[in-house]
Design a protein around this motif. Sequence first.
Motif, short mmCIF file in Angstrom:
data_model
loop_
_atom_site.label_atom_id
_atom_site.label_comp_id
_atom_site.label_asym_id
_atom_site.label_seq_id
_atom_site.Cartn_x
_atom_site.Cartn_y
_atom_site.Cartn_z
N ALA A 1 0.84 -1.21 0.00
CA ALA A 1 0.00 0.00 0.00
C ALA A 1 0.87 1.25 0.00
N ALA A 2 1.93 1.24 0.80
CA ALA A 2 2.85 2.38 0.81
C ALA A 2 3.48 2.57 -0.56
N GLY A 3 3.80 1.47 -1.23
CA GLY A 3 4.35 1.57 -2.57
C GLY A 3 3.36 2.18 -3.55
N LEU A 4 2.09 1.85 -3.41
CA LEU A 4 1.07 2.43 -4.28
C LEU A 4 0.91 3.92 -4.01
N ARG A 5 0.97 4.32 -2.73
CA ARG A 5 0.92 5.76 -2.43
C ARG A 5 2.08 6.49 -3.12
N ALA A 6 3.26 5.86 -3.05
CA ALA A 6 4.45 6.50 -3.62
C ALA A 6 4.36 6.63 -5.13
N THR A 7 3.62 5.73 -5.77
CA THR A 7 3.47 5.84 -7.23
C THR A 7 2.21 6.61 -7.62
N GLY A 8 1.49 7.13 -6.62
CA GLY A 8 0.35 8.01 -6.90
C GLY A 8 -0.99 7.32 -6.98
N ASP A 9 -1.05 6.03 -6.69
CA ASP A 9 -2.32 5.31 -6.76
C ASP A 9 -2.99 5.33 -5.39
N PHE A 10 -3.53 6.48 -5.02
CA PHE A 10 -4.08 6.68 -3.68
C PHE A 10 -5.30 5.79 -3.42
N LYS A 11 -6.16 5.59 -4.43
CA LYS A 11 -7.37 4.78 -4.25
C LYS A 11 -7.00 3.32 -3.98
N GLU A 12 -6.11 2.77 -4.77
CA GLU A 12 -5.69 1.38 -4.55
C GLU A 12 -5.01 1.22 -3.20
N ALA A 13 -4.20 2.20 -2.82
CA ALA A 13 -3.53 2.13 -1.52
C ALA A 13 -4.55 2.11 -0.39
N PHE A 14 -5.58 2.94 -0.54
CA PHE A 14 -6.65 2.99 0.47
C PHE A 14 -7.33 1.63 0.61
N ASP A 15 -7.69 1.05 -0.50
CA ASP A 15 -8.37 -0.26 -0.46
C ASP A 15 -7.48 -1.32 0.19
N MET A 16 -6.22 -1.29 -0.13
CA MET A 16 -5.30 -2.29 0.40
C MET A 16 -5.08 -2.08 1.90
N ASP A 17 -4.98 -0.83 2.34
CA ASP A 17 -4.81 -0.56 3.77
C ASP A 17 -6.07 -0.92 4.56
N GLU A 18 -7.25 -0.71 3.96
CA GLU A 18 -8.48 -1.14 4.62
C GLU A 18 -8.49 -2.65 4.81
N ASP A 19 -8.08 -3.36 3.78
CA ASP A 19 -8.00 -4.82 3.87
C ASP A 19 -7.01 -5.24 4.95
N ALA A 20 -5.85 -4.59 4.99
CA ALA A 20 -4.84 -4.94 5.99
C ALA A 20 -5.37 -4.70 7.41
N LEU A 21 -6.06 -3.58 7.61
CA LEU A 21 -6.58 -3.27 8.93
C LEU A 21 -7.62 -4.30 9.36
N ASP A 22 -8.49 -4.70 8.44
CA ASP A 22 -9.48 -5.73 8.78
C ASP A 22 -8.79 -7.01 9.22
#
Length: 843
Positions: free
Chosen positions: A495-516
């Motif tokens: 997710a951090a890698g996606l944020r760094a490449t500018g894919d904020f929506k995908e990073a959000f979805d992945m971090d939500e999954d990780a938190l769950d």
Amino acid sequence: MTNPDAPPSADAERIPQVWGKIPPRNKNFTGRTDLLARLHEGLDGQVTAVVPHALHGLGGVGKTQMAVEYAYRYRSKYDLVWLIPADQPVLVRSSLASLAPHLNLASAAVSGVEDAANAVLDALRRGEPYSKWLLIFDNADEPEELTEILPHGPGHVLITSRNVRWAGVADTVPIDVFTREESIEFLTRRVPRGITKADADRLAENLGDLPLALEQAGALHAETGIAVSEYLELLEQRTRMLLSQGKPTEYPVSMTAAWALSVASLEEKMPEALVLLRYCALFGPEPIPRDVFRMTASKLSRPLSELVRDPIRLSRAVGELGRFALARLDVQARTIQVHRLIQSLVRDGLPQDEQRRLRNEVHLLLADYTPSNPNLASNWPSYLNALGHIGPAEVALSQDRAVRQLALNMIIYLYSSGDFASARSYVESFIEEWTRVSGPDHEDVLTLHVTRSDLLREFGQYQEAADRGAQTLGAAEKILGRDHETTLRALRGRAAGLRATGDFKEAFDMDEDALDRYRTKLGEQDWNTWRAINSLALDHGLRSDYEKARSLLEGVYRDVMVSGKGQDDPASHLNVYSGLARAVRLSGDFYEACDLGDDVYASAVEQLGPDHPWTLRTGKDLSIARRRAGDYGRAMELAEDVHQRYVRAFGLNHPDTLAAATCLANIHRTLGQFQEAMTLADDTVRRYPRVYPPEHPYNHACAGNLAILRRITGDPHAARKVNEEALGGLRLKLGREHHYTLTVALNLASDLAELGELEAAYRLCSGTLRRLNDLLGEKHPMTLSAAANNVVNLRALGRDAEAEELYAATEEHYRRTLGLEHPDAQVFLEGRRLDADFDPPPI
């Protein structure tokens, strides 16, 4: 009558204010008078720059002893004397960093090894607080490994090395074996019960005048009273035996024979001491903490286990190693150090199977010595003591669970203390070895891959980190399962890698999954869950949902405080606290953000030091909050300080340095220092694509900052072009309703107005105001900026009634939020336009 060649009395000399890492003086040091004088003349004769001086010679000739003697003999000339083990590059920066508290700098325990070492080098260069300093780099190997770290300034640098290549970069003083006269003098001084010059001459002849061999012979004679004739007879027998074996060796046969005689006598007197020596030979050549030998685990062999359980016999065994000159003991530091030559001779005398057994037990000793939590700064000194033995003891070869955990903890220590380069070096070497032994799909190997991706992001190598992180996540989910600890770390890293490449929506979805997954596996009251919430809060912020980010972080902060777990990982705790202060500021509560930020920053400086990466990020955020709150003077002071620290620690192209440069450029512009702001902003915009992909939102948003400066310095056409390109990129990447998009849109409207396109400016500003009102609320400072600008647009179009209605509402909102004395409110009241700048949050 006084001997002019005699050294001054050390006892009568002034002791340097800083005196560290220097081994005890050899009371039997002999000769070398001319060499010491030549060395002193060379160092003392420096006028304008530090010229390293190197003591070069083969092993066993006494290079280190001569450097130590020089330090003692001339210590009155220095305010600071420090010895740095230089045979392993990883130890050099750690040893430099340990100097920091003595120079009134933040220690490595709070600022990190890398930052502390850089601060020490800078202080030495400036000669503050000490201009008379001596640094000894002991056992340096390749000159290239030290070229960038040798300090420059008013002090002296002394190097000891076996590598002849130092002659090309330093004034070299060759060290050879003793002259015969020096050998005789040494032996007659070393043997307290006396030895004739004739016998000393015979011993020196047979031992090749090698100082270390003479030390062995003198110690054995002093301890056993063996006759010289008997010693020489035994020495000849050992020599013949060694020659008959035909084993190649880099050391003189006489040295090996002398060592063998000492070992035989030690074994006869106290076998346990020889047992201890064999273990010491499998550590590194750096000082071994006495506390390493305190383990009583069942995995230890019986002789060592019994020895470490008996502190009296253990102390006697240590003492015997010192008395037989097989180890150097530092009573104050409580360490044991065995010369690398003796270590090599001990290992050569052991069968391979026995070496492997002993090495495995050394690994267990090191694993037991280091505390279980490498995140705690109070545990870092133990990890630093063990660090020099990780490579030489070949810890990477072990497959034992406890030893591999030691290796992983050592990397965490290096990471937490800020020594990213060393952490990365160990990660890569461990990956290579563990992959060879355990295969690429082993849990430990995958864990290392996750850590490597984390380190790549710390270096700003986002694309490589993202690519590797995606591969690791796929492998971890397939092999270890969806909810394994390593898989979840890889998921957050991805997710951090996606944020760094500018894919904020995908990073959000992945971090939500990780938190769950974290909540299901670990519950709410665990640091892994809290870190996952912190990441998700960052995602919410990057999607312009600042209230949600704030709510999440407030909850985490309360949970951490109630649980009392904040001290388990102070860096993560401060990271959450800093994130909360940022969310409060982005929500529009600038004054509250300053109050909170002041506390966070003070805590970070106290707990982590002023140069730690988390501290610098906190300082940058506080500077932004002060600027937003109208406290321009203090905002500028902190922005300049943070930017300078970032440049010194990470260089110009690191993403955190670029964010700090953006912060500094914005306050320069706010204060009307347009040229300074333009220089920084233009340079930053050119550097950003080296870090982030061209389509990354940060590239476009920072270009918008540059466009503001183009317009206010008289080039609205260039400003319009830059803003139109930035707006197109942001709409494509983030959509029309994002805060970053609306920021650039508001500035573009000002460009249009400046160019006389008043109707187009009004339409764009009105649409932006409507969207900001929906996104952030009507009282958010950004919304008020858009309203203020639209008042100007309406008046320019002659729509005075609408303008007055909007003016009244906006004035009331300013009165109830920032106050009418705030600089933004003053610009509004004066009928001028407001500019909206951008500050990139950490990824």
